[in-house]
Design an enzyme around this catalytic site. Structure first.
Site, PDB file in Angstrom:
ATOM      1  N   TYR A 169       0.870  -1.177   0.000  1.00  0.00           N
ATOM      2  CA  TYR A 169       0.000   0.000   0.000  1.00  0.00           C
ATOM      3  C   TYR A 169       0.904   1.222   0.000  1.00  0.00           C
ATOM      4  O   TYR A 169       1.740   1.377   0.883  1.00  0.00           O
ATOM      5  CB  TYR A 169      -0.881  -0.026   1.245  1.00  0.00           C
ATOM      6  CG  TYR A 169      -1.980   1.027   1.304  1.00  0.00           C
ATOM      7  CD1 TYR A 169      -2.527   1.579   0.155  1.00  0.00           C
ATOM      8  CD2 TYR A 169      -2.498   1.437   2.527  1.00  0.00           C
ATOM      9  CE1 TYR A 169      -3.544   2.518   0.225  1.00  0.00           C
ATOM     10  CE2 TYR A 169      -3.511   2.383   2.604  1.00  0.00           C
ATOM     11  CZ  TYR A 169      -4.033   2.920   1.455  1.00  0.00           C
ATOM     12  OH  TYR A 169      -5.044   3.851   1.525  1.00  0.00           O
ATOM     13  N   ASP A 269     -13.521  -2.397   1.140  1.00  0.00           N
ATOM     14  CA  ASP A 269     -12.743  -1.677   2.163  1.00  0.00           C
ATOM     15  C   ASP A 269     -13.558  -1.421   3.428  1.00  0.00           C
ATOM     16  O   ASP A 269     -13.207  -0.568   4.239  1.00  0.00           O
ATOM     17  CB  ASP A 269     -12.146  -0.366   1.638  1.00  0.00           C
ATOM     18  CG  ASP A 269     -11.061   0.172   2.575  1.00  0.00           C
ATOM     19  OD1 ASP A 269     -10.385  -0.646   3.221  1.00  0.00           O
ATOM     20  OD2 ASP A 269     -10.926   1.400   2.684  1.00  0.00           O
TER      21      ASP A 269
HETATM   22  O1  NQM Z   1      -8.204   0.247   4.607  1.00  0.00           O
HETATM   23  C1  NQM Z   1      -7.458   0.762   3.791  1.00  0.00           C
HETATM   24  O2  NQM Z   1      -7.256   0.227   2.706  1.00  0.00           O
HETATM   25  C2  NQM Z   1      -6.873   1.992   4.036  1.00  0.00           C
HETATM   26  C3  NQM Z   1      -6.445   2.566   5.158  1.00  0.00           C
HETATM   27  C4  NQM Z   1      -6.128   1.879   6.409  1.00  0.00           C
HETATM   28  C5  NQM Z   1      -5.033   0.908   6.253  1.00  0.00           C
HETATM   29  O3  NQM Z   1      -4.751   0.447   5.185  1.00  0.00           O
HETATM   30  C6  NQM Z   1      -4.230   0.462   7.416  1.00  0.00           C
HETATM   31  O4  NQM Z   1      -4.413   0.977   8.524  1.00  0.00           O
HETATM   32  O5  NQM Z   1      -3.410  -0.439   7.231  1.00  0.00           O
HETATM   33  C7  NQM Z   1      -6.186   4.007   5.017  1.00  0.00           C
HETATM   34  O6  NQM Z   1      -6.014   4.474   3.872  1.00  0.00           O
HETATM   35  O7  NQM Z   1      -6.169   4.699   6.036  1.00  0.00           O
END
Ligand code: NQM
Length: 314
Positions: A169, A269
């Protein structure tokens, strides 16, 4: 549909607190789009409940509690068959809530865990038995103290023999710096939310082209074409009576689905942590799908064939 968009668009508040939206949110609408049989929600979370599965001390936010039972009720309400439950940073590398949810799912959920570099083969074997098939590394700076570049290689060496993949991510502005590093990852690699493009920019412009090039040059890279609600600037309101919500994200996601139909995944999500401007209606999010996957064949690949290949074929 219009009243649903207005309702969620006009509501505001802080949805990130434990006492948050579940108290007043009256639930998602029923989608008008009928999901293909066997559809998988390939990006969703369970949070806590905090009293049973405490949140990580190093977390950057405290989410609402969101239990496995609530997730499975949402699955049935929307018409999904299965879930891929993804570990979020608020639970750190304690995968207990995730494993508990997988154990309750009767084989209808797989998981993506977060592990540290000292994880043992025994611990990985236990996660595998519970249904974990991948590990997630978070490079979004607001969510972590340090980006996990150092530990990634060591962890990948441990999980590759299990046939697991890596989920990353990151935000679009960080891809140039991380491009070579990500390209060196040998396992299947799933990018959350198309690498978070800035959708105020041109979908044919250099920033998104770099992401497309990354997918073209690396045949092991998949992406989730999910989270229009996080990427959108136009928001959940329809731009006119005929159009669906989050229209500004559509050209980005549609390009990816059409160029890489066999390497895309989609998820709700739920329960949408860290969104402060509106609480998405998951029914509306499902109704967004035919905008980006415009034929039954593309929809079947996105929602059924691809996630099943990645998560249920050993
Ligand atoms: O749920 C998602 O995809 C996105 C999140 C939270 C996340 O990824 C995490 O806390 O690991 C975000 O953008 O805050």
């Amino acid at each position: 549909m219009a009243h649903v968009i207005a309702k969620h668009g006009e509501t505001s508040g802080d949805f990130t607190k434990t006492e948050g939206w579940l108290d007043w949110y009256d639930g998602p609408t029923k989608p008008t789009f009928t999901l293909p049989e066997g559809a998988v929600d390939a990006h969703c979370h369970v949070f806590g409940p905090g009293a049973e599965f405490p949140y990580a001390p190093e977390r950057k936010y405290t989410p609402c509690d969101a239990s496995a039972e609530q997730l499975f009720a949402l699955r049935d309400h929307l018409g999904f068959d299965r879930n891929v439950i993804v570990q979020a940073t608020c639970h750190g590398a304690d995968n207990s809530a995730l494993v508990d949810a997988l154990n309750r799912s009767e084989g209808r959920a797989r998981g993506v865990a977060t592990v540290r570099r000292d994880v043992t083969d025994q611990q990985l074997a236990e996660l595998h038995a519970a249904g974990v098939r991948g590990v997630r590394f978070n490079f979004v700076k607001r969510l972590v103290d340090r980006v996990p570049t150092d530990s990634l290689e060591q962890i990948v060496a441990k999980i590759a023999p299990l046939g697991w993949h890596v989920v990353i991510y990151f935000e679009a502005e960080d891809l140039p710096e991380l491009y070579d590093f990500f390209s060196s990852i040998p396992t299947d690699l799933v990018v959350d939310h198309m690498g978070r493009p800035d959708v105020t920019k041109d979908p044919n412009g250099p920033e998104f082209e770099l992401f497309l090039r990354f997918m073209r040059e690396n045949a092991n890279v998949w992406t989730k074409v999910s989270c229009p609600e996080r990427l959108s600037v136009s928001g959940p309101r329809a731009l006119d009576g005929e159009q669906h919500a989050y229209t500004d994200v559509v050209p980005f996601a549609r390009r990816v689905v059409e160029e890489f139909p066999d390497r895309v995944l989609w998820g709700t999500d739920w329960p949408h942590p860290n969104l402060k401007d509106h609480m998405p209606d998951d029914g509306l999010l499902v109704d967004y799908i035919p905008q980006i996957a415009t034929t039954p064949e593309l929809q079947r690949k996105l929602l059924v064939d691809n996630p099943r290949r990645l998560y249920w074929e050993d």
